[in-house]
Design a protein around this motif. Structure first.
Motif, PDB file in Angstrom:
ATOM      1  N   PHE A 237       0.840  -1.200   0.000  1.00 22.31           N
ATOM      2  CA  PHE A 237       0.000   0.000   0.000  1.00 22.31           C
ATOM      3  C   PHE A 237       0.870   1.243   0.000  1.00 22.31           C
ATOM      4  O   PHE A 237       1.874   1.337   0.721  1.00 22.31           O
ATOM      5  N   THR A 238       0.496   2.212  -0.840  1.00 30.42           N
ATOM      6  CA  THR A 238       1.232   3.465  -0.957  1.00 30.42           C
ATOM      7  C   THR A 238       0.260   4.610  -1.168  1.00 30.42           C
ATOM      8  O   THR A 238      -0.904   4.394  -1.551  1.00 30.42           O
ATOM      9  N   LEU A 239       0.744   5.815  -0.953  1.00 33.32           N
ATOM     10  CA  LEU A 239      -0.054   6.990  -1.281  1.00 33.32           C
ATOM     11  C   LEU A 239       0.110   7.383  -2.748  1.00 33.32           C
ATOM     12  O   LEU A 239      -0.745   8.045  -3.322  1.00 33.32           O
ATOM     13  N   ASP A 240       1.229   6.953  -3.354  1.00 32.77           N
ATOM     14  CA  ASP A 240       1.540   7.386  -4.712  1.00 32.77           C
ATOM     15  C   ASP A 240       2.414   6.319  -5.378  1.00 32.77           C
ATOM     16  O   ASP A 240       3.559   6.108  -4.973  1.00 32.77           O
ATOM     17  N   GLN A 241       1.893   5.679  -6.402  1.00 31.98           N
ATOM     18  CA  GLN A 241       2.632   4.612  -7.074  1.00 31.98           C
ATOM     19  C   GLN A 241       3.851   5.115  -7.839  1.00 31.98           C
ATOM     20  O   GLN A 241       4.715   4.311  -8.209  1.00 31.98           O
ATOM     21  N   THR A 242       3.941   6.412  -8.075  1.00 32.33           N
ATOM     22  CA  THR A 242       5.069   6.951  -8.845  1.00 32.33           C
ATOM     23  C   THR A 242       6.241   7.347  -7.967  1.00 32.33           C
ATOM     24  O   THR A 242       7.280   7.780  -8.481  1.00 32.33           O
ATOM     25  N   ARG A 243       6.124   7.192  -6.659  1.00 30.24           N
ATOM     26  CA  ARG A 243       7.215   7.574  -5.762  1.00 30.24           C
ATOM     27  C   ARG A 243       8.428   6.676  -5.980  1.00 30.24           C
ATOM     28  O   ARG A 243       8.294   5.505  -6.330  1.00 30.24           O
ATOM     29  N   PRO A 244       9.655   7.201  -5.761  1.00 31.18           N
ATOM     30  CA  PRO A 244      10.841   6.351  -5.867  1.00 31.18           C
ATOM     31  C   PRO A 244      10.879   5.347  -4.720  1.00 31.18           C
ATOM     32  O   PRO A 244      10.468   5.639  -3.601  1.00 31.18           O
ATOM     33  N   GLY A 245      11.350   4.167  -5.022  1.00 27.79           N
ATOM     34  CA  GLY A 245      11.402   3.109  -4.021  1.00 27.79           C
ATOM     35  C   GLY A 245      11.038   1.782  -4.643  1.00 27.79           C
ATOM     36  O   GLY A 245      10.360   1.730  -5.681  1.00 27.79           O
ATOM     37  N   SER A 246      11.466   0.711  -4.029  1.00 28.88           N
ATOM     38  CA  SER A 246      11.309  -0.605  -4.648  1.00 28.88           C
ATOM     39  C   SER A 246       9.884  -1.128  -4.593  1.00 28.88           C
ATOM     40  O   SER A 246       9.512  -2.004  -5.377  1.00 28.88           O
ATOM     41  N   ASP A 247       9.039  -0.620  -3.676  1.00 25.89           N
ATOM     42  CA  ASP A 247       7.710  -1.185  -3.482  1.00 25.89           C
ATOM     43  C   ASP A 247       6.572  -0.362  -4.068  1.00 25.89           C
ATOM     44  O   ASP A 247       5.490  -0.894  -4.324  1.00 25.89           O
ATOM     45  N   HIS A 248       6.781   0.926  -4.253  1.00 23.27           N
ATOM     46  CA  HIS A 248       5.664   1.809  -4.619  1.00 23.27           C
ATOM     47  C   HIS A 248       4.975   1.386  -5.908  1.00 23.27           C
ATOM     48  O   HIS A 248       3.743   1.427  -6.008  1.00 23.27           O
ATOM     49  N   HIS A 249       5.746   0.960  -6.908  1.00 26.33           N
ATOM     50  CA  HIS A 249       5.176   0.773  -8.247  1.00 26.33           C
ATOM     51  C   HIS A 249       4.209  -0.404  -8.320  1.00 26.33           C
ATOM     52  O   HIS A 249       3.345  -0.435  -9.194  1.00 26.33           O
ATOM     53  N   PHE A 250       4.336  -1.385  -7.429  1.00 28.93           N
ATOM     54  CA  PHE A 250       3.376  -2.495  -7.455  1.00 28.93           C
ATOM     55  C   PHE A 250       2.432  -2.467  -6.251  1.00 28.93           C
ATOM     56  O   PHE A 250       1.713  -3.427  -6.002  1.00 28.93           O
ATOM     57  N   SER A 251       2.418  -1.357  -5.537  1.00 25.37           N
ATOM     58  CA  SER A 251       1.519  -1.195  -4.396  1.00 25.37           C
ATOM     59  C   SER A 251       0.175  -0.625  -4.860  1.00 25.37           C
ATOM     60  O   SER A 251       0.082   0.025  -5.902  1.00 25.37           O
TER      61      SER A 251
END
Length: 387
Positions: A237-251
């Motif tokens: 779970f994320t607030l923004d899928q475009t944030r840098p980091g290994s998990d954001h893009h598939f959250s």
């Protein structure tokens, strides 16, 4: 019956999905962002919000801790500095416990090492998660089981023998276990998910609650997982899928998490009861389109009913066609007009001789049908040739 309870939430085959919003380190080291993630998870209908807890100084080798770590996802010059920046301590956890209580959402974390198990147990977390990477870490599994807390264990990258070993390590110590099918691919494509493993786990471990930890994009797989028996569903779970980091893009972001919880509720409603009945909502259609037994023509009182006297017509609000045998050979106690519905009270009691005749007629008809289907059955055996 397979069942566990987390903070008063019962999880079993007949329960709704227990949905975990896996925040991990998507808070990016910010307590303010973590609180917002908790609030958005609760608004979206999640059952729990989850973080990850590591004792970084002892979890990694000195070489790995001090190796240079630069790039768009880095929060420090070395990997250790990066991990320490993201790590919450006692004060942050204590604050988020109060936030979760206010929101009415469960809060716990993944323990990656023994000190982290102690940390979470001392805070009286309602459950402890074990990551896929530690499904073979039997010392950690045994130690976490010893807390008596419900354990939720992901199984990405494991073989069935390794999963069996993990379960055999935990259950003698702690029966409060949920086992999650997971694939260690980020993100996971549909062909990576192997949701049928959920059914394998349910057969192999009948006393264990089974679930799904998904790294896939979207919500379809989670609904499918519930339909084959997953009762714990975990999604990043994320607030923004475009944030840098290994998990954001598939959250999942908040709108997608809300869609997930709604989809799981619809899936549960659609599965319904395993008992096959004609429901109240079906009854009008069954009446309209079904058939009942009616008189094929005007029939006088005293008439003996034959097959030619019976028609099958809608609406289906009377004797059903499978009751035809109850009418044959019966005598009408009163007249019945064409299209009039047959009913038991319109018939005189069957006499013994009439019943015998009907049974004989039925048997003869059955014998004729068998002979027609297989003449060899009906034909008498030929005598052996005299030789």
């Amino acid at each position: 019956m397979r069942e566990i309870e987390i903070a008063g939430n019962r999880i079993a085959d007949d329960s709704a999905a227990y949905v975990i919003a896996e925040i991990g380190h998507n808070h990016e080291g910010s307590l303010t962002k973590a609180e917002e993630l908790f609030r958005k998870a609760a608004e979206a209908g999640a059952s729990a919000a989850k973080l990850q807890k590591r004792h970084n100084r002892t979890l990694f080798t000195r070489e790995m801790f001090h190796q240079p770590y630069t790039g768009k996802n880095s929060y420090g010059a070395t990997y250790g500095e990066h991990r320490e920046f993201l790590e919450f301590g006692h004060d942050e956890y204590a604050y988020l416990i109060k936030v979760a209580q206010e929101l009415g959402i469960d809060f716990f974390a993944t323990a990656f090492d023994l000190p982290s198990v102690d940390f979470l147990a001392e805070l009286d977390m309602p459950a402890i998660k074990i990551a896929s990477a530690d499904v073979t870490n039997t010392p950690l599994l045994r130690y976490a089981a010893g807390t008596g807390k419900p354990l939720i264990v992901s199984t990405g990258g494991a073989t069935m023998d390794e999963v069996r070993r993990a379960v055999e390590t935990i259950l003698p110590v702690n029966s409060r276990l949920a086992l999650l099918q997971c694939t260690a691919v980020y993100p996971a494509a549909p062909e990576d998910l192997n949701l049928s493993v959920i059914e394998t786990y349910r057969r192999e471990f009948p006393e264990v609650v089974v679930g799904f930890s998904g790294h896939d994009l979207g919500n379809e797989a989670s609904a499918l997982a519930y339909s084959v028996g997953a009762r714990v569903v975990e999604k990043h779970f994320t607030l923004d899928q475009t944030r840098p980091g290994s998990d954001h893009h598939f959250s999942l972001d908040p709108p997608l998490l809300a869609k997930l919880t709604a989809s799981l509720e619809r899936t549960r409603a659609a599965l319904g009861s395993p008992v096959k009945v004609c429901s109240e909502r079906e009854a009008p259609a069954v009446r309209k389109m079904g058939k009942k037994l009616v008189a094929a023509s005007d029939l006088a009182a005293g008439h003996t009913v034959t097959e030619a006297d019976i028609a099958y017509r809608s609406p289906g609000d009377g004797m059903k066609p499978y009751r035809t045998g109850e009418l044959l050979g019966r005598v009408l106690a009163q007249p019945l007009p064409a299209d009039g519905a047959f009913a038991p009270e319109l018939l005189r009691p069957r006499t013994k001789s009439a019943e015998t005749a009907v049974n004989a007629e039925t048997a003869e008809a059955a014998g004729s049908a068998v002979a027609a289907a297989d003449p060899a059955v009906a034909a008498p055996p030929k005598p052996d040739p005299v030789g």
